[in-house]
Design an enzyme around this catalytic site. Sequence first.
Site, PDB file in Angstrom:
ATOM      1  N   GLY A  20       0.861  -1.185   0.000  1.00 15.15           N
ATOM      2  CA  GLY A  20       0.000   0.000   0.000  1.00 15.15           C
ATOM      3  C   GLY A  20       0.892   1.227   0.000  1.00 15.15           C
ATOM      4  CB  ILE A  35       3.550   2.328   4.644  1.00 15.88           C
ATOM      5  CG1 ILE A  35       2.697   3.419   5.314  1.00 15.88           C
ATOM      6  CG2 ILE A  35       4.878   2.182   5.398  1.00 15.88           C
ATOM      7  CD1 ILE A  35       2.182   3.073   6.705  1.00 15.88           C
ATOM      8  CB  THR A  53       6.560  -0.873  10.869  1.00 19.12           C
ATOM      9  OG1 THR A  53       6.578  -1.134   9.479  1.00 19.12           O
ATOM     10  CG2 THR A  53       7.965  -0.830  11.406  1.00 19.12           C
ATOM     11  NE  ARG A  55      -2.776  -0.840  14.163  1.00 26.03           N
ATOM     12  CZ  ARG A  55      -2.211   0.305  13.751  1.00 26.03           C
ATOM     13  NH1 ARG A  55      -0.905   0.363  13.534  1.00 26.03           N
ATOM     14  NH2 ARG A  55      -2.947   1.389  13.573  1.00 26.03           N
ATOM     15  CD  GLU A  68       1.077  -1.845  19.959  1.00 25.75           C
ATOM     16  OE1 GLU A  68       0.619  -0.692  19.937  1.00 25.75           O
ATOM     17  OE2 GLU A  68       1.603  -2.382  18.975  1.00 25.75           O
ATOM     18  CG  HIS A  88       2.394   1.541  17.637  1.00 25.33           C
ATOM     19  ND1 HIS A  88       1.271   0.749  17.690  1.00 25.33           N
ATOM     20  CD2 HIS A  88       2.319   2.197  16.452  1.00 25.33           C
ATOM     21  CE1 HIS A  88       0.556   0.922  16.591  1.00 25.33           C
ATOM     22  NE2 HIS A  88       1.176   1.805  15.822  1.00 25.33           N
TER      23      HIS A  88
HETATM   24  P1  NAP Z   1      -2.745   1.036   2.751  1.00 31.99           P
HETATM   25  O1  NAP Z   1      -2.274   2.077   1.801  1.00 31.99           O
HETATM   26  O2  NAP Z   1      -4.193   0.797   2.926  1.00 31.99           O
HETATM   27  O3  NAP Z   1      -2.009  -0.330   2.350  1.00 31.99           O
HETATM   28  C1  NAP Z   1      -2.345  -1.580   2.834  1.00 31.99           C
HETATM   29  C2  NAP Z   1      -1.982  -2.603   1.777  1.00 31.99           C
HETATM   30  O4  NAP Z   1      -2.204  -3.914   2.331  1.00 31.99           O
HETATM   31  C3  NAP Z   1      -2.831  -2.480   0.518  1.00 31.99           C
HETATM   32  O5  NAP Z   1      -1.993  -2.541  -0.612  1.00 31.99           O
HETATM   33  C4  NAP Z   1      -3.752  -3.688   0.607  1.00 31.99           C
HETATM   34  O6  NAP Z   1      -4.105  -4.236  -0.642  1.00 31.99           O
HETATM   35  C5  NAP Z   1      -2.881  -4.690   1.348  1.00 31.99           C
HETATM   36  N1  NAP Z   1      -3.675  -5.737   1.958  1.00 31.99           N
HETATM   37  C6  NAP Z   1      -4.804  -5.621   2.703  1.00 31.99           C
HETATM   38  N2  NAP Z   1      -5.247  -6.826   3.101  1.00 31.99           N
HETATM   39  C7  NAP Z   1      -4.390  -7.727   2.589  1.00 31.99           C
HETATM   40  C8  NAP Z   1      -4.319  -9.136   2.638  1.00 31.99           C
HETATM   41  N3  NAP Z   1      -5.232  -9.848   3.285  1.00 31.99           N
HETATM   42  N4  NAP Z   1      -3.302  -9.745   1.992  1.00 31.99           N
HETATM   43  C9  NAP Z   1      -2.392  -9.034   1.296  1.00 31.99           C
HETATM   44  N5  NAP Z   1      -2.411  -7.679   1.206  1.00 31.99           N
HETATM   45  C10 NAP Z   1      -3.391  -7.038   1.850  1.00 31.99           C
HETATM   46  O7  NAP Z   1      -2.190   1.336   4.221  1.00 31.99           O
HETATM   47  P2  NAP Z   1      -0.816   2.000   4.641  1.00 31.99           P
HETATM   48  O8  NAP Z   1      -1.002   3.454   4.826  1.00 31.99           O
HETATM   49  O9  NAP Z   1       0.267   1.506   3.758  1.00 31.99           O
HETATM   50  O10 NAP Z   1      -0.659   1.359   6.109  1.00 31.99           O
HETATM   51  C11 NAP Z   1      -0.573  -0.046   6.296  1.00 31.99           C
HETATM   52  C12 NAP Z   1      -0.766  -0.395   7.754  1.00 31.99           C
HETATM   53  O11 NAP Z   1       0.371   0.034   8.493  1.00 31.99           O
HETATM   54  C13 NAP Z   1      -1.933   0.316   8.435  1.00 31.99           C
HETATM   55  O12 NAP Z   1      -3.146  -0.400   8.258  1.00 31.99           O
HETATM   56  C14 NAP Z   1      -1.524   0.391   9.883  1.00 31.99           C
HETATM   57  O13 NAP Z   1      -2.085  -0.675  10.619  1.00 31.99           O
HETATM   58  C15 NAP Z   1      -0.012   0.257   9.836  1.00 31.99           C
HETATM   59  N6  NAP Z   1       0.661   1.485  10.288  1.00 31.99           N
HETATM   60  C16 NAP Z   1       1.494   1.402  11.367  1.00 31.99           C
HETATM   61  C17 NAP Z   1       2.140   2.541  11.798  1.00 31.99           C
HETATM   62  C18 NAP Z   1       3.071   2.512  12.976  1.00 31.99           C
HETATM   63  O14 NAP Z   1       3.120   3.478  13.715  1.00 31.99           O
HETATM   64  N7  NAP Z   1       3.822   1.444  13.180  1.00 31.99           N
HETATM   65  C19 NAP Z   1       1.953   3.774  11.142  1.00 31.99           C
HETATM   66  C20 NAP Z   1       1.113   3.792  10.040  1.00 31.99           C
HETATM   67  C21 NAP Z   1       0.463   2.648   9.620  1.00 31.99           C
HETATM   68  P3  NAP Z   1      -5.233  -3.603  -1.608  1.00 31.99           P
HETATM   69  O15 NAP Z   1      -4.479  -2.795  -2.578  1.00 31.99           O
HETATM   70  O16 NAP Z   1      -5.861  -4.791  -2.178  1.00 31.99           O
HETATM   71  O17 NAP Z   1      -6.161  -2.812  -0.732  1.00 31.99           O
END
Ligand code: NAP
Length: 326
Positions: free
Chosen positions: A156, A158, A236, A238, A267, A286
């Site tokens: 996605g 990130i 990084t 969940r 957490e 986190h």
């Molecule tokens: P995003 O743009 O929505 O990207 C998520 C990606 O995961 C999308 O490409 C999605 O595919 C894919 N995905 C969803 N379900 C899946 C599955 N079952 N199997 C394979 N791929 C799957 O989100 P993002 O902004 O990159 O953030 C990702 C996650 O990082 C967040 O949901 C959050 O929990 C975590 N995060 C953590 C921190 C931290 O502080 N550590 C900070 C920010 C975010 P599609 O293209 O098909 O939708």
Amino acid sequence: MKPKIFVTRKIYTEVLLELKKNCEVEIWDQEDVPVPRHILEEKIPHIDGLYCLLTENIDKKLLDEAKNLKIISNMAVGYNNIDISAATEKGILVTNTPGVLTETTADLTFALLMATARRIIEADRYLKEGHWKTWSPNLLTGQEIHGSNLGIIGLGEIGIAVAKRAKGFNMNILYYNRNRKHEVESSLGIHYADLNSLLKQSDFVCVLTPYTPETKNLIDKEQLRMMKKSAILINTARGGIVNENALYDALTSEVIWGAGLDVFEEEPVSLKNSLLALPNVVVLPHIGSASLNTRMEMARMAACNILQALNGEVPQNLINKELACT
Ligand code: NAP
């Protein structure tokens, strides 16, 4: 009469003032203590908007008490702390803060990858504790980063930002995602792989999917066994996406080489969590999006979402988009 909102943590004064111009605001104004559940339960029947963090569990039971609630604005991109279908059923809009934290979280992901591979934390401790006697061929040797294979699970926002950083290190990049992304493949020169092949080929596996029922324990004993003995797992996203017991076993029986974790199943993680005692694990509390600018942007975006919704507009970062048509 101004709409009533409840803010579940002390936020930036500037953002709070903006909210106060338009709403009657109540706030749980402690910095480091999440709002107790009983306070949330007490507030929820009387508010029009909820401004919350990922530390709040907004479940069906709580939402059943909401009488006037129109919007839940989560100051995070992940929203696994909210029962979206229960909110949608009740016509409550839910928003998040995508985009503004992408680059910052990608920076942290890469920093954690490098710190784990090159044993930065261990080395710092080694020197400060007075163990450094001489230059030595085998002192704190780690894993190569440049030119290695990086496997990104969840390409996605990130994931793509991490891939861009990895290009600068001349890494070969594989990704696994629910939907294949042909355009990104050709623009970045990266390759799609199914999950098993990605695990087998990667020197680094970065987990970057959301936490959903489908991704719960996506990386379990079986997946860890497919990885190289020299591989490093970085999470990084969940905590629940990686099974921590299986990870502990893999790290202690040399199934994989190391892990870098910014997130945990529970957490704050308990100091009794056995992963914390392992030298080949780098742990962080986190802090993926924790830069001053980004946190301010997230706070502003969450405020903007709540104000748009209470003004009768479709908020910019609506998650349950089906409600936009009602
Ligand atoms: P995003 O743009 O929505 O990207 C998520 C990606 O995961 C999308 O490409 C999605 O595919 C894919 N995905 C969803 N379900 C899946 C599955 N079952 N199997 C394979 N791929 C799957 O989100 P993002 O902004 O990159 O953030 C990702 C996650 O990082 C967040 O949901 C959050 O929990 C975590 N995060 C953590 C921190 C931290 O502080 N550590 C900070 C920010 C975010 P599609 O293209 O098909 O939708």
